[in-house]
Design an enzyme around this catalytic site. Structure first.
Site, PDB file in Angstrom:
ATOM      1  N   GLY A 125       0.812  -1.219   0.000  1.00  0.00           N
ATOM      2  CA  GLY A 125       0.000   0.000   0.000  1.00  0.00           C
ATOM      3  C   GLY A 125       0.837   1.256   0.000  1.00  0.00           C
ATOM      4  CD  GLU A 243       8.307  -2.974  -7.784  1.00  0.00           C
ATOM      5  OE1 GLU A 243       8.373  -2.238  -6.792  1.00  0.00           O
ATOM      6  OE2 GLU A 243       7.412  -2.886  -8.636  1.00  0.00           O
TER       7      GLU A 243
HETATM    8  C1  LIG Z   1      -1.564  -2.966 -12.604  1.00  0.00           C
HETATM    9  C2  LIG Z   1      -1.117  -2.029 -11.530  1.00  0.00           C
HETATM   10  C3  LIG Z   1      -0.806  -2.536 -10.275  1.00  0.00           C
HETATM   11  C4  LIG Z   1      -0.450  -1.662  -9.250  1.00  0.00           C
HETATM   12  N1  LIG Z   1      -0.213  -2.185  -7.997  1.00  0.00           N
HETATM   13  C5  LIG Z   1       0.109  -1.344  -6.989  1.00  0.00           C
HETATM   14  C6  LIG Z   1       0.281  -1.852  -5.669  1.00  0.00           C
HETATM   15  O1  LIG Z   1       0.151  -3.059  -5.421  1.00  0.00           O
HETATM   16  N2  LIG Z   1       0.582  -0.980  -4.679  1.00  0.00           N
HETATM   17  C7  LIG Z   1       0.733   0.360  -4.911  1.00  0.00           C
HETATM   18  O2  LIG Z   1       1.039   1.087  -3.975  1.00  0.00           O
HETATM   19  N3  LIG Z   1       0.549   0.888  -6.148  1.00  0.00           N
HETATM   20  C8  LIG Z   1       0.240   0.061  -7.182  1.00  0.00           C
HETATM   21  N4  LIG Z   1       0.029   0.576  -8.445  1.00  0.00           N
HETATM   22  C9  LIG Z   1       0.093   2.008  -8.636  1.00  0.00           C
HETATM   23  C10 LIG Z   1       1.330   2.469  -9.421  1.00  0.00           C
HETATM   24  O3  LIG Z   1       2.481   2.370  -8.636  1.00  0.00           O
HETATM   25  C11 LIG Z   1       1.043   3.889  -9.888  1.00  0.00           C
HETATM   26  O4  LIG Z   1       0.011   3.788 -10.871  1.00  0.00           O
HETATM   27  C12 LIG Z   1       2.262   4.539 -10.517  1.00  0.00           C
HETATM   28  O5  LIG Z   1       3.217   4.833  -9.532  1.00  0.00           O
HETATM   29  C13 LIG Z   1       1.869   5.855 -11.241  1.00  0.00           C
HETATM   30  O6  LIG Z   1       1.174   6.689 -10.387  1.00  0.00           O
HETATM   31  P1  LIG Z   1      -0.258   7.303 -10.785  1.00  0.00           P
HETATM   32  O7  LIG Z   1      -1.129   6.185 -11.251  1.00  0.00           O
HETATM   33  O8  LIG Z   1      -0.727   8.112  -9.646  1.00  0.00           O
HETATM   34  O9  LIG Z   1       0.006   8.188 -12.042  1.00  0.00           O
HETATM   35  P2  LIG Z   1       0.573   9.686 -12.042  1.00  0.00           P
HETATM   36  O10 LIG Z   1       1.730   9.807 -11.125  1.00  0.00           O
HETATM   37  O11 LIG Z   1      -0.569  10.632 -11.854  1.00  0.00           O
HETATM   38  O12 LIG Z   1       1.095   9.783 -13.537  1.00  0.00           O
HETATM   39  C14 LIG Z   1       0.196   9.886 -14.649  1.00  0.00           C
HETATM   40  C15 LIG Z   1       1.035  10.040 -15.894  1.00  0.00           C
HETATM   41  O13 LIG Z   1       1.791  11.250 -15.808  1.00  0.00           O
HETATM   42  C16 LIG Z   1       3.176  10.976 -15.947  1.00  0.00           C
HETATM   43  N5  LIG Z   1       3.942  11.816 -15.021  1.00  0.00           N
HETATM   44  C17 LIG Z   1       3.716  12.000 -13.705  1.00  0.00           C
HETATM   45  N6  LIG Z   1       4.659  12.804 -13.173  1.00  0.00           N
HETATM   46  C18 LIG Z   1       5.511  13.123 -14.176  1.00  0.00           C
HETATM   47  C19 LIG Z   1       6.696  13.886 -14.248  1.00  0.00           C
HETATM   48  N7  LIG Z   1       7.203  14.498 -13.180  1.00  0.00           N
HETATM   49  N8  LIG Z   1       7.326  13.978 -15.446  1.00  0.00           N
HETATM   50  C20 LIG Z   1       6.832  13.346 -16.553  1.00  0.00           C
HETATM   51  N9  LIG Z   1       5.703  12.590 -16.537  1.00  0.00           N
HETATM   52  C21 LIG Z   1       5.057  12.475 -15.369  1.00  0.00           C
HETATM   53  C22 LIG Z   1       3.351   9.516 -15.582  1.00  0.00           C
HETATM   54  O14 LIG Z   1       4.478   8.945 -16.187  1.00  0.00           O
HETATM   55  C23 LIG Z   1       2.050   8.922 -16.094  1.00  0.00           C
HETATM   56  O15 LIG Z   1       2.165   8.627 -17.453  1.00  0.00           O
HETATM   57  C24 LIG Z   1      -0.347  -0.272  -9.492  1.00  0.00           C
HETATM   58  C25 LIG Z   1      -0.639   0.223 -10.765  1.00  0.00           C
HETATM   59  C26 LIG Z   1      -1.031  -0.628 -11.771  1.00  0.00           C
HETATM   60  C27 LIG Z   1      -1.354  -0.055 -13.119  1.00  0.00           C
END
Ligand SMILES: Cc1cc2nc3c(=O)[nH]c(=O)nc-3n(C[C@H](O)[C@H](O)[C@H](O)COP(=O)(O)OP(=O)(O)OC[C@H]3O[C@@H](n4cnc5c(N)ncnc54)[C@H](O)[C@@H]3O)c2cc1C
Length: 385
Positions: A125, A243
């Site tokens: 989490g 990881e």
């Molecule tokens: C299948 C799956 C399993 C997952 N499992 C887990 C889990 O078990 N535990 C957990 O904690 N999380 C989990 N996650 C969450 C995952 O770690 C996050 O989705 C990931 O870190 C991206 O964060 P976000 O979704 O908030 O996207 P955001 O951070 O909002 O990003 C959205 C988009 O904007 C881009 N972006 C953001 N900031 C920047 C920047 N500074 N410069 C350029 N581009 C940028 C990103 O690359 C992305 O394309 C999972 C996600 C998926 C899809």
């Protein structure tokens, strides 16, 4: 453990798999329903643990048999190439487990045997609605109580297996609201207590493997801390390194098994297009394998691999996507619309491969880390000046 012992173990493992092939046949079938998949995963975990196979490569303090972490990689690879889905339980454990062992040895000794034997499913989490790529901005709070325990309140999102897991490795804020990465702590939290609400998230694949988890004044004992209070960022950074180690190897092994399966399933004789698609997918896998093997060696030697692992993450997502795209190009159109278990299995894998460039650090973030910290390129804001 000597190399000879290791090869003996692997040879014995291969024989045990062969002898139990009929007993385990149903576990080689893809399961579209998540509940069935997790029940298969628990059954295989139990078989692996009873045989001692998943105990190799983990310390004796947590019920392991000792030996290098690389033996885990070899066991998982043999499992995948023998047609089994590597248990979901292990995918989580290989991300969070090594950090719990290093930063909370007593807690690991108490809790990890249940996870290693498949009795419990854990989850991770970290992410929150406005804290994914920018993890240090997370807002779930863990407030110290007078008795030394914590009261946790907040929301997590995108938690893999979150709706079904028994425990969560949680990153929460123990410092002030603006303390960023300096005010975070990691803890292991039971998910079956009052104050926890879980909502599964339906994905495009139709599966509900991710979830939101809401915490309202959830009590967490101080013995559940992983690392120091306010020291959670260091644990999280170590965890992200792991990881890219055994976890990445497992994904590489699963993806290699997928490519082998595509070749077995292809109905037509390979033409030039097929050869090109397979060749590119194979090359992506070979690059990933070489890179991950090198990272594993460095992690085993206790080296800090740091920013370099962004390269590993890019190779991993590229290889997964190329191989699963190959399944779309090369297998029957039934894969898209067919209702056999095998068709649904390929669709599930293809959908999941789309997420490979998001979870564990999105592709754009890896590009930025490589540009800033490895190549030393000018920051975006200063370009063109
Ligand atoms: C299948 C799956 C399993 C997952 N499992 C887990 C889990 O078990 N535990 C957990 O904690 N999380 C989990 N996650 C969450 C995952 O770690 C996050 O989705 C990931 O870190 C991206 O964060 P976000 O979704 O908030 O996207 P955001 O951070 O909002 O990003 C959205 C988009 O904007 C881009 N972006 C953001 N900031 C920047 C920047 N500074 N410069 C350029 N581009 C940028 C990103 O690359 C992305 O394309 C999972 C996600 C998926 C899809």
């Amino acid at each position: 453990m000597t190399v000879t012992d290791e090869s003996r173990t692997l040879h014995d493992f291969e024989e045990a798999l062969h002898e139990s092939s009929d007993e385990l046949a149903h576990l080689r079938m893809p399961a579209h329903a998540l509940g069935q998949q997790l029940s298969n995963s628990a059954e295989l975990m139990d078989w692996l643990y009873r045989g001692g196979w998943t105990r190799w490569g983990w310390p004796e303090t947590i019920g392991g048999f000792g030996g290098p972490a690389t033996i885990r990689c070899q066991i998982y690879e043999k499992l995948a190439l023998s047609g089994y889905r590597i248990p979901d339980h292990l995918f989580v454990l290989e991300v969070v487990g090594p950090a719990v062992v290093s930063h909370a040895p007593s807690l690991a000794a108490e809790m990890m045997p249940k996870a290693l034997s498949g009795v419990e499913l854990w989850c991770q989490g970290f992410s929150e609605p406005e804290a994914g790529s920018d993890l240090a901005s997370l807002r779930t709070r863990a407030v110290a109580r007078d008795d030394g325990s914590f009261s946790v309140s907040g929301q997590k999102i995108w938690t893999s297996y979150g709706a079904r897991a028994d425990r969560i490795v949680l990153l929460a804020r123990t410092g002030s609201a603006d303390s960023r990465h300096r005010g975070l702590s990691m803890m292991l939290v039971d998910l079956d207590q009052d104050g926890i609400e879980r909502r599964p998230i339906a994905l495009a694949s139709g599966r509900e493997e991710l979830s939101e988890i809401f915490f309202t004044d959830v009590r967490v004992d101080s013995s559940r801390l992983i690392g120091d209070i306010d020291g959670g960022w260091k644990v999280a950074m170590d965890l992200l390194q792991y990881e890219r180690g055994v976890y990445a190897w497992m994904r590489m092994a699963s993806t290699t098994a997928h490519l082998a399966q595509i070749l077995r399933q292809m109905s037509d004789k390979p033409d030039a297009l097929a050869a090109d698609v397979v060749g590119r997918a194979y090359l992506a896998l070979a690059g990933l394998r070489a890179r991950t093997a090198s990272t594993l060696r460095r992690l085993s030697a206790d080296e800090v691999v740091g920013a370099q692992t962004s390269v590993d993450k890019l190779l991993l997502s590229t290889a997964e996507q190329k191989v699963l795209d190959a399944s779309l190009t090369l297998l029957d159109a039934e894969l898209l619309i067919g209702d056999r278990a095998v068709d649904a299995g390929w669709r599930d894998e293809w959908w999941y491969s789309r997420a490979a460039s998001v979870y564990g650090g999105a592709r754009e973030i890896q590009h930025s880390i490589i540009a800033d910290r490895i190549l030393g390129l000018p920051k975006e804001s200063s370009r063109g000046r």
